[in-house]
Write a protein that holds these residues in place. Sequence first.
Motif, PDB file in Angstrom:
ATOM      1  N   LYS A  38       0.796  -1.174   0.159  1.00  0.00           N
ATOM      2  CA  LYS A  38       0.106  -0.002  -0.166  1.00  0.00           C
ATOM      3  C   LYS A  38       0.843   1.146   0.049  1.00  0.00           C
ATOM      4  O   LYS A  38       0.526   2.283  -0.748  1.00  0.00           O
ATOM      5  N   ASN A 186     -11.940   2.475   5.079  1.00  0.00           N
ATOM      6  CA  ASN A 186     -13.195   2.396   4.388  1.00  0.00           C
ATOM      7  C   ASN A 186     -14.116   1.980   5.138  1.00  0.00           C
ATOM      8  O   ASN A 186     -14.105   1.861   6.470  1.00  0.00           O
ATOM      9  N   THR A 222     -13.785   6.352   3.693  1.00  0.00           N
ATOM     10  CA  THR A 222     -14.072   6.194   2.181  1.00  0.00           C
ATOM     11  C   THR A 222     -15.344   5.168   1.799  1.00  0.00           C
ATOM     12  O   THR A 222     -15.185   4.249   2.407  1.00  0.00           O
ATOM     13  N   GLY A 224     -16.094   3.714  -1.449  1.00  0.00           N
ATOM     14  CA  GLY A 224     -16.171   3.260  -2.697  1.00  0.00           C
ATOM     15  C   GLY A 224     -16.597   4.370  -3.560  1.00  0.00           C
ATOM     16  O   GLY A 224     -16.478   5.438  -3.591  1.00  0.00           O
ATOM     17  N   ALA A 228     -17.307   9.621   0.390  1.00  0.00           N
ATOM     18  CA  ALA A 228     -16.600   9.324   1.402  1.00  0.00           C
ATOM     19  C   ALA A 228     -17.384  10.351   2.312  1.00  0.00           C
ATOM     20  O   ALA A 228     -18.110  11.288   2.148  1.00  0.00           O
ATOM     21  N   LEU A 241     -19.464  11.610  -5.756  1.00  0.00           N
ATOM     22  CA  LEU A 241     -18.650  11.748  -7.098  1.00  0.00           C
ATOM     23  C   LEU A 241     -19.321  11.544  -8.357  1.00  0.00           C
ATOM     24  O   LEU A 241     -20.681  11.259  -8.147  1.00  0.00           O
ATOM     25  N   ILE A 244     -18.595   7.351 -13.269  1.00  0.00           N
ATOM     26  CA  ILE A 244     -17.282   7.180 -14.131  1.00  0.00           C
ATOM     27  C   ILE A 244     -17.248   5.632 -14.236  1.00  0.00           C
ATOM     28  O   ILE A 244     -18.133   4.810 -13.872  1.00  0.00           O
ATOM     29  N   PRO A 249     -10.844  -0.872  -9.042  1.00  0.00           N
ATOM     30  CA  PRO A 249     -10.679   0.222  -7.865  1.00  0.00           C
ATOM     31  C   PRO A 249      -9.746  -0.155  -6.833  1.00  0.00           C
ATOM     32  O   PRO A 249      -9.491   0.454  -5.998  1.00  0.00           O
ATOM     33  N   VAL A 250      -8.927  -1.278  -7.117  1.00  0.00           N
ATOM     34  CA  VAL A 250      -8.029  -1.959  -6.015  1.00  0.00           C
ATOM     35  C   VAL A 250      -6.855  -0.777  -5.908  1.00  0.00           C
ATOM     36  O   VAL A 250      -6.271  -0.236  -7.141  1.00  0.00           O
ATOM     37  N   GLY A 251      -6.566  -0.363  -4.779  1.00  0.00           N
ATOM     38  CA  GLY A 251      -5.437   0.702  -4.618  1.00  0.00           C
ATOM     39  C   GLY A 251      -6.077   2.091  -4.627  1.00  0.00           C
ATOM     40  O   GLY A 251      -5.316   2.995  -4.575  1.00  0.00           O
ATOM     41  N   SER A 252      -7.501   2.167  -4.673  1.00  0.00           N
ATOM     42  CA  SER A 252      -8.044   3.379  -4.796  1.00  0.00           C
ATOM     43  C   SER A 252      -7.910   4.376  -3.566  1.00  0.00           C
ATOM     44  O   SER A 252      -7.726   5.376  -3.336  1.00  0.00           O
ATOM     45  N   ASP A 254      -5.097   4.021  -1.424  1.00  0.00           N
ATOM     46  CA  ASP A 254      -3.886   4.262  -1.208  1.00  0.00           C
ATOM     47  C   ASP A 254      -3.725   5.769  -2.216  1.00  0.00           C
ATOM     48  O   ASP A 254      -3.168   6.522  -1.716  1.00  0.00           O
ATOM     49  N   GLY A 281      -8.261   9.163  -5.748  1.00  0.00           N
ATOM     50  CA  GLY A 281      -9.041   7.580  -5.591  1.00  0.00           C
ATOM     51  C   GLY A 281      -9.721   7.324  -6.878  1.00  0.00           C
ATOM     52  O   GLY A 281      -9.678   6.284  -7.280  1.00  0.00           O
TER      53      GLY A 281
HETATM   54  P1  ATP Z   1      -8.133  -0.091  -1.315  1.00  0.00           P
HETATM   55  O1  ATP Z   1      -8.009  -1.006  -0.115  1.00  0.00           O
HETATM   56  O2  ATP Z   1      -8.310  -0.966  -2.683  1.00  0.00           O
HETATM   57  O3  ATP Z   1      -7.003   0.656  -1.636  1.00  0.00           O
HETATM   58  P2  ATP Z   1     -10.298   1.194  -0.210  1.00  0.00           P
HETATM   59  O4  ATP Z   1     -11.188   0.164   0.097  1.00  0.00           O
HETATM   60  O5  ATP Z   1      -9.421   1.714   1.075  1.00  0.00           O
HETATM   61  O6  ATP Z   1      -9.553   0.781  -1.012  1.00  0.00           O
HETATM   62  P3  ATP Z   1     -12.464   2.671  -1.120  1.00  0.00           P
HETATM   63  O7  ATP Z   1     -13.386   3.310  -0.420  1.00  0.00           O
HETATM   64  O8  ATP Z   1     -12.793   1.464  -2.301  1.00  0.00           O
HETATM   65  O9  ATP Z   1     -11.083   2.406  -0.383  1.00  0.00           O
HETATM   66  O10 ATP Z   1     -12.372   3.741  -2.240  1.00  0.00           O
HETATM   67  C1  ATP Z   1     -11.385   4.984  -2.103  1.00  0.00           C
HETATM   68  C2  ATP Z   1     -11.915   6.026  -2.882  1.00  0.00           C
HETATM   69  O11 ATP Z   1     -11.784   5.744  -4.184  1.00  0.00           O
HETATM   70  C3  ATP Z   1     -13.154   6.441  -3.001  1.00  0.00           C
HETATM   71  O12 ATP Z   1     -13.825   7.259  -1.881  1.00  0.00           O
HETATM   72  C4  ATP Z   1     -13.463   7.098  -4.252  1.00  0.00           C
HETATM   73  O13 ATP Z   1     -13.091   8.255  -4.513  1.00  0.00           O
HETATM   74  C5  ATP Z   1     -12.543   6.236  -5.275  1.00  0.00           C
HETATM   75  N1  ATP Z   1     -13.410   4.939  -5.796  1.00  0.00           N
HETATM   76  C6  ATP Z   1     -13.145   3.622  -5.275  1.00  0.00           C
HETATM   77  N2  ATP Z   1     -13.993   2.828  -5.971  1.00  0.00           N
HETATM   78  C7  ATP Z   1     -14.773   3.661  -6.909  1.00  0.00           C
HETATM   79  C8  ATP Z   1     -15.699   3.510  -7.890  1.00  0.00           C
HETATM   80  N3  ATP Z   1     -16.153   2.084  -8.213  1.00  0.00           N
HETATM   81  N4  ATP Z   1     -15.879   4.329  -8.659  1.00  0.00           N
HETATM   82  C9  ATP Z   1     -15.639   5.695  -8.452  1.00  0.00           C
HETATM   83  N5  ATP Z   1     -14.466   5.940  -7.362  1.00  0.00           N
HETATM   84  C10 ATP Z   1     -14.220   5.175  -6.486  1.00  0.00           C
END
Ligand code: ATP
Length: 311
Positions: A38, A186, A222, A224, A228, A241, A244, A249-252, A254, A281
């Motif tokens: 991460k 998250n 957050t 997804g 948030a 948001l 899109i 979304p993996v790494g979003s 981070d 993100g």
């Molecule tokens: P990871 O562990 O994979 O890094 P996370 O679970 O910590 O991610 P998420 O809540 O999934 O984090 O996403 C973080 C941010 O990324 C969200 O607040 C949003 O801005 C963006 N994001 C994630 N998934 C999506 C999606 N499907 N569409 C649009 N934006 C997304």
Amino acid sequence: MILTNTLNPSIDISYQVESLEIGAVHRPTQMIKNAGGKGINVTKVLDDLGADVTATGYLGGTNGQWIQTQLEQRNIQLQFIDIEGNTRQCIAINDGEHQTEILEGGPEVSKASQALYLKQLADIAHQYKVVTISGSTPKLMNQSKTAYMIKILNTLTNSYNIVDIDGQSLKAILGQSAHIHAIKPNQSEFEDLVNQKGLSHQDIFKILKTNQLFKDVDVFVTLGSEGAIIKLKETIYKASLPNINAVNPVGSGDATVAGIAYSVEHDLDPVTTIQTALACGTSNAMQAATGKIIQQDVDDLIKKVGVEKLG
Ligand code: ATP
């Protein structure tokens, strides 16, 4: 300047297969190999944003050397401590419907390497305005993970520290160190932190407003694609948001941490900080690669992230 900490980096290998069957031989149709973990994702996104970033943590063996070589090709200062064991590999197998993951635990870090890392942090930390600590803590010889994390935070007395470590470790240290300035759980990580399940947005708002655990911490919960809920100082915001096309979304999360770090480094106001963090993100979610944003997408998304004050 921003310092990122990745204590347990990995080579992330992603295989695409037609279908996944236990006991069968699989020949991937595509293979992607990336420097990961991460904290390294945060580092790569900060580099994409043009930030002045230094990466530290532990790297070892041929896998560690491979990660080092990948990062050397970018504009990132590298200050990793060289350890004896081989840095881990994590494998994700996609069959078009599901992602199956095999995550190695990573090498144990000796007492000598732990001490070297702490000494280096104590020597360099004062140079950085923002510090991020991300991902899992490695196995530590003769040391509890909680105690070690507190020792790390105790060296980071002058910076704004963003902590995005695994849920159990975060739970153990939150409220125990005055040097945690921001966290980015998250929804399910947030629910684990407060021992409650199935929280509505209104519930999250109320908890952020009243729970003493979050009194002195900025919190980005957050959600997804739903955006948030954010607490910055005493104010709570809801961010939404635009629609899109999410590719991966993996790494979003981070990328969101990178956006927060970048905003604090540039003294951005609260609303622009939230917009920048979420734009990063979401830009990552639009890319196949993990820990990747496109600057033009971020610039466009910043204008489209809605921010509403909840109270
Ligand atoms: P990871 O562990 O994979 O890094 P996370 O679970 O910590 O991610 P998420 O809540 O999934 O984090 O996403 C973080 C941010 O990324 C969200 O607040 C949003 O801005 C963006 N994001 C994630 N998934 C999506 C999606 N499907 N569409 C649009 N934006 C997304």
